[in-house]
Design an enzyme around this catalytic site. Structure first.
Site, mmCIF file in Angstrom:
data_model
loop_
_atom_site.group_PDB
_atom_site.id
_atom_site.type_symbol
_atom_site.label_atom_id
_atom_site.label_comp_id
_atom_site.label_asym_id
_atom_site.label_seq_id
_atom_site.Cartn_x
_atom_site.Cartn_y
_atom_site.Cartn_z
ATOM 1 N N CYS A 154 0.826 -1.208 0.000
ATOM 2 C CA CYS A 154 0.000 0.000 0.000
ATOM 3 C C CYS A 154 0.861 1.259 0.000
ATOM 4 O O CYS A 154 2.073 1.216 0.199
ATOM 5 C CB CYS A 154 -0.933 -0.010 1.214
ATOM 6 N N ASP A 191 -16.373 -8.104 0.646
ATOM 7 C CA ASP A 191 -15.714 -9.285 0.094
ATOM 8 C C ASP A 191 -14.563 -9.771 0.968
ATOM 9 O O ASP A 191 -14.195 -10.939 0.934
ATOM 10 C CB ASP A 191 -15.181 -8.987 -1.312
#
Length: 215
Positions: free
Chosen positions: A8, A131
Protein backbone atom coordinates in the site's frame (compact mmCIF):
# COMPACT_ATOMS: atom_id res chain seq x y z
CA UNK A 1 -3.13 -21.58 -0.18
CA UNK A 2 -1.27 -18.63 -1.68
CA UNK A 3 -1.49 -15.55 0.51
CA UNK A 4 -2.61 -12.37 -1.26
CA UNK A 5 0.01 -9.63 -0.79
CA UNK A 6 -0.80 -5.93 -1.04
CA UNK A 7 1.81 -3.18 -0.99
CA UNK A 8 0.00 0.00 0.00
CA UNK A 9 0.90 3.68 -0.22
CA UNK A 10 2.13 3.60 -3.82
CA UNK A 11 3.25 7.07 -4.93
CA UNK A 12 5.52 6.58 -7.96
CA UNK A 13 5.89 4.62 -11.18
CA UNK A 14 9.26 3.35 -10.03
CA UNK A 15 7.81 1.89 -6.84
CA UNK A 16 4.83 0.38 -8.68
CA UNK A 17 7.05 -1.41 -11.18
CA UNK A 18 9.44 -2.59 -8.46
CA UNK A 19 6.52 -3.90 -6.39
CA UNK A 20 5.23 -5.91 -9.34
CA UNK A 21 8.70 -7.32 -9.95
CA UNK A 22 8.99 -8.25 -6.26
CA UNK A 23 5.81 -10.33 -6.51
CA UNK A 24 3.09 -8.14 -5.00
CA UNK A 25 -0.43 -9.19 -5.99
CA UNK A 26 -1.90 -5.72 -5.47
CA UNK A 27 -0.91 -2.09 -5.07
CA UNK A 28 -2.73 0.34 -2.80
CA UNK A 29 -3.36 3.97 -3.73
CA UNK A 30 -4.31 6.20 -0.81
CA UNK A 31 -6.88 8.90 -1.58
CA UNK A 32 -7.40 9.85 2.07
CA UNK A 33 -5.36 12.35 4.09
CA UNK A 34 -1.90 10.80 4.41
CA UNK A 35 1.79 11.41 3.79
CA UNK A 36 1.30 8.90 0.98
CA UNK A 37 -1.80 10.43 -0.54
CA UNK A 38 -2.03 10.61 -4.34
CA UNK A 39 -4.35 12.51 -6.64
CA UNK A 40 -6.47 10.84 -9.29
CA UNK A 41 -4.17 12.25 -11.96
CA UNK A 42 -1.06 10.93 -10.23
CA UNK A 43 -2.62 7.51 -9.75
CA UNK A 44 -3.59 7.44 -13.43
CA UNK A 45 0.00 8.21 -14.47
CA UNK A 46 1.33 5.40 -12.27
CA UNK A 47 -1.26 2.89 -13.45
CA UNK A 48 -0.43 3.51 -17.09
CA UNK A 49 3.01 2.05 -16.36
CA UNK A 50 1.86 -0.73 -14.02
CA UNK A 51 1.52 -4.32 -15.30
CA UNK A 52 -2.16 -5.16 -15.77
CA UNK A 53 -1.76 -8.42 -13.87
CA UNK A 54 -1.29 -6.46 -10.63
CA UNK A 55 -4.49 -5.47 -8.82
CA UNK A 56 -5.03 -1.78 -8.06
CA UNK A 57 -6.83 -0.94 -4.81
CA UNK A 58 -8.11 2.51 -3.86
CA UNK A 59 -7.97 3.38 -0.16
CA UNK A 60 -10.66 5.72 1.22
CA UNK A 61 -11.65 7.20 4.56
CA UNK A 62 -15.16 8.56 5.15
CA UNK A 63 -15.72 9.50 1.52
CA UNK A 64 -19.14 9.72 -0.09
CA UNK A 65 -19.79 6.50 -1.97
CA UNK A 66 -20.35 8.49 -5.16
CA UNK A 67 -16.76 9.73 -4.91
CA UNK A 68 -15.57 6.16 -4.41
CA UNK A 69 -17.59 5.02 -7.43
CA UNK A 70 -16.11 7.79 -9.55
CA UNK A 71 -12.56 6.77 -8.63
CA UNK A 72 -13.37 3.15 -9.44
CA UNK A 73 -14.68 4.02 -12.87
CA UNK A 74 -12.09 6.66 -13.79
CA UNK A 75 -9.07 4.58 -12.75
CA UNK A 76 -10.50 1.14 -13.48
CA UNK A 77 -9.71 0.05 -9.95
CA UNK A 78 -9.99 -3.66 -9.18
CA UNK A 79 -10.78 -3.05 -5.52
CA UNK A 80 -11.50 -0.51 -2.80
CA UNK A 81 -10.47 -0.46 0.84
CA UNK A 82 -12.85 1.45 3.10
CA UNK A 83 -11.46 2.67 6.44
CA UNK A 84 -14.37 4.82 7.58
CA UNK A 85 -18.13 4.89 7.70
CA UNK A 86 -18.67 4.33 3.98
CA UNK A 87 -21.67 2.12 3.28
CA UNK A 88 -20.62 -0.98 1.40
CA UNK A 89 -24.24 -1.77 0.59
CA UNK A 90 -24.79 1.69 -0.90
CA UNK A 91 -21.59 1.43 -2.92
CA UNK A 92 -22.68 -1.95 -4.29
CA UNK A 93 -26.02 -0.50 -5.37
CA UNK A 94 -24.58 2.38 -7.41
CA UNK A 95 -21.96 0.34 -9.28
CA UNK A 96 -22.80 -1.21 -12.65
CA UNK A 97 -23.41 -4.95 -12.23
CA UNK A 98 -20.31 -5.96 -14.17
CA UNK A 99 -18.07 -3.65 -12.12
CA UNK A 100 -19.53 -4.82 -8.80
CA UNK A 101 -18.93 -8.46 -9.70
CA UNK A 102 -15.28 -7.80 -10.50
CA UNK A 103 -14.59 -5.33 -7.67
CA UNK A 104 -13.04 -6.43 -4.38
CA UNK A 105 -14.62 -4.46 -1.53
CA UNK A 106 -12.51 -4.51 1.63
CA UNK A 107 -13.81 -3.17 4.94
CA UNK A 108 -11.43 -2.26 7.75
CA UNK A 109 -11.91 -3.15 11.40
CA UNK A 110 -9.50 -1.53 13.86
CA UNK A 111 -8.14 -3.89 16.51
CA UNK A 112 -6.92 -1.84 19.46
CA UNK A 113 -7.85 -2.78 23.00
CA UNK A 114 -8.55 -6.42 22.33
CA UNK A 115 -10.77 -8.21 19.92
CA UNK A 116 -13.75 -9.69 21.73
CA UNK A 117 -17.02 -11.25 20.70
CA UNK A 118 -18.57 -7.80 21.03
CA UNK A 119 -16.28 -6.47 18.29
CA UNK A 120 -17.27 -9.36 16.05
CA UNK A 121 -20.66 -7.71 15.67
CA UNK A 122 -18.86 -5.36 13.27
CA UNK A 123 -18.57 -8.24 10.83
CA UNK A 124 -22.34 -8.48 10.55
CA UNK A 125 -22.87 -4.87 9.43
CA UNK A 126 -23.74 -4.88 5.73
CA UNK A 127 -21.83 -8.14 5.41
CA UNK A 128 -23.37 -8.85 2.01
CA UNK A 129 -21.49 -5.85 0.60
CA UNK A 130 -18.07 -6.91 1.91
CA UNK A 131 -15.71 -9.29 0.09
CA UNK A 132 -12.87 -9.23 2.64
CA UNK A 133 -12.18 -7.82 6.10
CA UNK A 134 -8.94 -6.00 6.88
CA UNK A 135 -7.87 -6.22 10.51
CA UNK A 136 -5.59 -3.30 11.34
CA UNK A 137 -4.06 -1.84 14.47
CA UNK A 138 -4.84 1.68 13.23
CA UNK A 139 -4.16 3.64 10.05
CA UNK A 140 -0.46 4.46 9.95
CA UNK A 141 0.21 3.20 13.48
CA UNK A 142 3.08 0.96 12.40
CA UNK A 143 2.20 -1.36 15.29
CA UNK A 144 1.03 -4.94 15.37
CA UNK A 145 -1.92 -6.28 17.36
CA UNK A 146 -2.18 -9.51 19.36
CA UNK A 147 -2.38 -12.13 16.60
CA UNK A 148 -2.86 -15.03 19.00
CA UNK A 149 -5.80 -13.37 20.73
CA UNK A 150 -7.44 -12.52 17.41
CA UNK A 151 -6.94 -16.07 16.18
CA UNK A 152 -9.10 -17.46 18.98
CA UNK A 153 -11.88 -15.01 18.09
CA UNK A 154 -11.83 -15.91 14.40
CA UNK A 155 -12.19 -19.66 14.88
CA UNK A 156 -15.26 -20.88 13.03
CA UNK A 157 -15.93 -17.56 11.32
CA UNK A 158 -16.22 -17.67 7.56
CA UNK A 159 -14.80 -15.02 5.28
CA UNK A 160 -11.57 -13.64 3.90
CA UNK A 161 -9.33 -11.83 6.35
CA UNK A 162 -6.41 -9.53 5.58
CA UNK A 163 -3.85 -8.70 8.26
CA UNK A 164 -2.27 -5.24 8.46
CA UNK A 165 -0.49 -3.10 11.00
CA UNK A 166 3.22 -3.17 11.77
CA UNK A 167 4.07 -5.98 9.37
CA UNK A 168 7.72 -6.29 8.30
CA UNK A 169 9.87 -8.86 6.55
CA UNK A 170 10.97 -9.99 10.03
CA UNK A 171 7.51 -10.70 11.48
CA UNK A 172 5.15 -11.37 8.55
CA UNK A 173 6.06 -15.06 8.52
CA UNK A 174 4.89 -15.39 12.11
CA UNK A 175 1.66 -13.58 11.26
CA UNK A 176 0.96 -15.96 8.37
CA UNK A 177 1.75 -19.04 10.46
CA UNK A 178 -0.40 -17.81 13.37
CA UNK A 179 -3.48 -16.59 11.49
CA UNK A 180 -3.29 -18.22 8.04
CA UNK A 181 -4.92 -15.08 6.60
CA UNK A 182 -6.30 -14.75 3.10
CA UNK A 183 -4.06 -11.72 2.65
CA UNK A 184 -1.49 -9.39 4.18
CA UNK A 185 -1.16 -5.63 3.71
CA UNK A 186 2.01 -3.62 4.32
CA UNK A 187 3.12 0.02 4.03
CA UNK A 188 5.91 1.27 6.31
CA UNK A 189 7.51 -2.16 6.60
CA UNK A 190 8.68 -1.98 2.97
CA UNK A 191 9.72 1.68 2.87
CA UNK A 192 13.02 3.50 3.14
CA UNK A 193 11.04 6.65 4.06
CA UNK A 194 7.33 7.55 3.97
CA UNK A 195 6.12 7.32 0.39
CA UNK A 196 9.27 5.66 -0.98
CA UNK A 197 9.59 1.89 -1.25
CA UNK A 198 12.74 -0.13 -0.58
CA UNK A 199 13.35 -2.76 -3.29
CA UNK A 200 15.18 -5.18 -1.01
CA UNK A 201 12.53 -4.96 1.71
CA UNK A 202 9.79 -5.65 -0.85
CA UNK A 203 11.55 -8.73 -2.20
CA UNK A 204 12.36 -10.16 1.22
CA UNK A 205 8.82 -9.44 2.49
CA UNK A 206 7.32 -11.53 -0.32
CA UNK A 207 9.93 -14.24 0.24
CA UNK A 208 9.06 -14.39 3.96
CA UNK A 209 5.35 -14.85 3.17
CA UNK A 210 6.01 -17.62 0.67
CA UNK A 211 8.38 -19.39 3.07
CA UNK A 212 5.77 -19.28 5.84
CA UNK A 213 3.22 -20.82 3.47
CA UNK A 214 5.54 -23.75 2.79
CA UNK A 215 6.04 -24.30 6.49
Amino acid sequence: MKTWIKFCGTTSVEDAVAAAEAGADALGFIFAASKRRVTVQRAREILLETPECVERIGVFLDDNVEIVRRHVMELNLTGVQLHGEESTAALSRILPDDRRKSLLIIKTIIVKDGFTAERQADFDVEKDGVDAWLLDSGAGSGKTFDWGMVRTQLIGRQGRFIIAGGLTRQNVGEAVRTLAPWGVDVVSGIECEPGRKDREKMKTFVAAVREAERQ
